[in-house]
Design a protein around this motif. Structure first.
Motif, short mmCIF file in Angstrom:
data_model
loop_
_atom_site.label_atom_id
_atom_site.label_comp_id
_atom_site.label_asym_id
_atom_site.label_seq_id
_atom_site.Cartn_x
_atom_site.Cartn_y
_atom_site.Cartn_z
N SER B 57 52.57 -8.59 -75.45
CA SER B 57 51.89 -8.65 -76.51
C SER B 57 51.44 -7.32 -77.30
N SER B 58 51.32 -6.39 -76.29
CA SER B 58 51.03 -5.11 -76.92
C SER B 58 52.07 -4.34 -77.68
N ARG B 59 51.61 -3.86 -78.81
CA ARG B 59 52.41 -3.26 -80.00
C ARG B 59 53.02 -1.93 -79.48
N SER B 60 52.33 -1.29 -78.47
CA SER B 60 52.64 -0.09 -78.01
C SER B 60 53.85 -0.13 -76.91
N ALA B 61 53.84 -1.45 -76.33
CA ALA B 61 54.55 -1.58 -75.23
C ALA B 61 55.70 -2.48 -75.61
N GLY B 62 56.06 -3.63 -75.11
CA GLY B 62 57.27 -4.47 -75.57
C GLY B 62 57.08 -4.91 -77.03
N ASN B 63 55.90 -5.15 -77.32
CA ASN B 63 55.85 -5.78 -78.98
C ASN B 63 56.61 -6.92 -79.06
N CYS B 64 56.79 -7.73 -78.09
CA CYS B 64 57.87 -8.90 -78.09
C CYS B 64 57.26 -9.80 -79.21
N LEU B 65 55.93 -10.05 -79.45
CA LEU B 65 55.53 -10.96 -80.41
C LEU B 65 55.82 -10.51 -81.89
N SER B 66 56.58 -9.25 -81.96
CA SER B 66 56.78 -8.76 -83.32
C SER B 66 57.94 -9.53 -83.76
#
Lengths: 285, 164
Positions: B57-66
């Motif tokens: 979920s984190s934008r600065s990590a995987g940001n998969c939800l993007s």
């Protein structure tokens, strides 16, 4: 076998997504009418050179929220108009060793009508120039004044003012003849997957327009609204600055604003919007 | 066997034994199965699904939800719909397949828009940058998008997504 079955299941899911409403006019009832008078088309037949990759071409205006779209429908609400107003003062300002203003040669700025619609354009020496190049050429060669930075305030002001004179005129960049080789390079760049995220312009703006990337509603990446007042930047954003932002977001090494590469990309991207009216100065998120 | 080669052999054995806990598999050393799956853990440490959810979920990590919608994370607004939903990924794929997809989705989907999350070779990219600065990459610091452990954590989290 098991893997293949899963692959087909995924393909089926993708197929279902493709046939959904993602690739449709995002606001079918929205009409861009400025000051209740000036009707600006935000939809057009795609140019032939696209070969059918887009069913219809849409202004980025259609992909924005109601609030953002409304800001562009009233020149008093459109914050970009302040830049054009300052541009009017600069148009009259005599500068440089020749002590000349834009107006001294060009007269009323209305004489610039149609200029924005054909930019970028091959100059008399066979170089592809953006509007900024033409302005700086006037400044250094005719006025004896300093060139303005690509993203500088005076450049934003005057490009906004000049663009406004073409508002409502269809984008009409030339892509054949001397422009053809630049256009080809721009096209190649459009489909190049840059950066560590390996993203091309086409990945978002041709293959996935209409879908959501987090909170961002992906547009077709049309450039007819530039220079645009971007709420996020609280300023006019020139097209090359937006290009830089996109390449940055691929975790890539950008080209410089004003570079040969970005002027070629500007030509190609403009040509994808052939037929859409110039909106400059538009308002975007 | 000389004393020297003996100690080298002992050291190698220690690395293998210790591998379950310490040795990380670098991107270049990944062993693929059926071209698309990675049976062995990349970090040697079991993935933590709770940490994995943060990375997803984190934008600065995987940001998969993007790009991916995930019904199990209703607390996160603005989930993208570029790629397929994450729902049921743990039921549709094996752990080894998920590890392969998270590490390098282009193995199984060659034209995929999904970035390769576990590759530290700048030569594989066109104009790679220094993170999100728009500047050229730094050869000293260029790294994978996710660490080996983050990949393991994400895989562990995805394995919990069995409803769809």
């Amino acid at each position: 076998m098991k893997t293949m079955t899963k692959l087909w299941a995924t393909v089926a899911i993708c197929g279902a997504m493709l046939s959904s409403t993602a690739f449709a006019d995002p606001h079918p009832d929205a009409e861009l009418i400025i000051e209740g008078e000036l009707h600006i088309a935000t939809r057009a037949e795609p140019p032939e050179h696209l070969g059918g990759v887009l069913p219809e071409i849409y202004s980025g205006w259609l992909f924005r929220t109601d609030e953002t779209r409304e800001l562009q429908m009233d020149d008093f609400d459109n914050p970009g108009m302040l830049f054009a107003e300052r541009g009017e003062d600069r148009w009259e300002l005599a500068e440089g060793t020749a002590n000349q203003s834009c107006a001294d040669c060009h007269g009323d700025v209305e004489s610039m009508a149609g200029v924005r619609a054909v930019m970028p354009k091959v100059n008399e020496n066979g170089e592809l120039w953006s509007m900024q190049n033409y302005i700086n050429n006037c400044r250094t060669e005719r006025m004896g004044a300093d060139a303005w930075g690509w993203n500088s305030e005076p450049m934003k002001d005057v490009t906004s003012l000049i663009s406004l004179q073409s508002r409502g005129m269809p984008v009409a960049v030339k892509i054949d003849g001397e422009a053809a080789e630049f256009w080809e390079k721009g096209r190649e760049m459009y489909y190049t997957r840059f950066g560590q995220l390996e993203l091309s312009c086409a990945n978002c703006h041709e293959d996935n327009w209409g879908r959501m990337i987090r909170a961002d509603h992906l547009s077709q990446g049309m450039s007819n609204g530039f220079p645009t007042y971007r709420l996020k930047n609280a300023s006019i954003v020139p097209l090359h600055q937006r290009f830089r932002g996109c390449i940055r977001d691929t975790r890539g090494e950008s080209f410089a604003e004003g570079s040969q590469e970005f002027r070629e990309l500007e030509l190609y991207v403009s040509s994808r919007g052939l037929g859409l009216p110039v909106e400059g100065i538009s308002v975007r998120q | 066997m000389t004393r020297r080669s003996l100690s080298a052999a002992c050291a190698a054995t220690a690395v293998i034994w210790g591998g379950a806990t310490f040795a990380e598999i670098s991107p270049a050393d990944i062993v693929w199965e059926d071209e698309i799956a990675i049976p062995a853990s990349l970090s040697g440490t079991p993935g933590d699904p709770v940490a994995g959810a943060v990375t997803v979920s984190s934008r600065s990590a995987g940001n998969c939800l993007s790009c991916h919608q995930n019904t199990a994370m209703p607390e996160h607004d603005f989930q993208g719909n570029i790629g397929p939903s994450l729902d049921g990924s743990g039921a549709r794929w094996s752990e080894a397949e998920l590890r392969g997809i998270v590490a390098n989705a282009k193995r199984v989907f060659p034209e995929s828009m999904m970035p390769v999350f576990y590759n530290d070779n700048p030569e594989d990219y066109i104009r790679p940058g220094e993170a999100y600065t728009a500047r050229a990459y730094n050869p000293e610091t260029f790294s994978t998008l996710l660490t080996a452990q983050q990949v393991e954590d994400v895989v562990a989290y995805l394995m919990t997504l069995t409803d769809w």
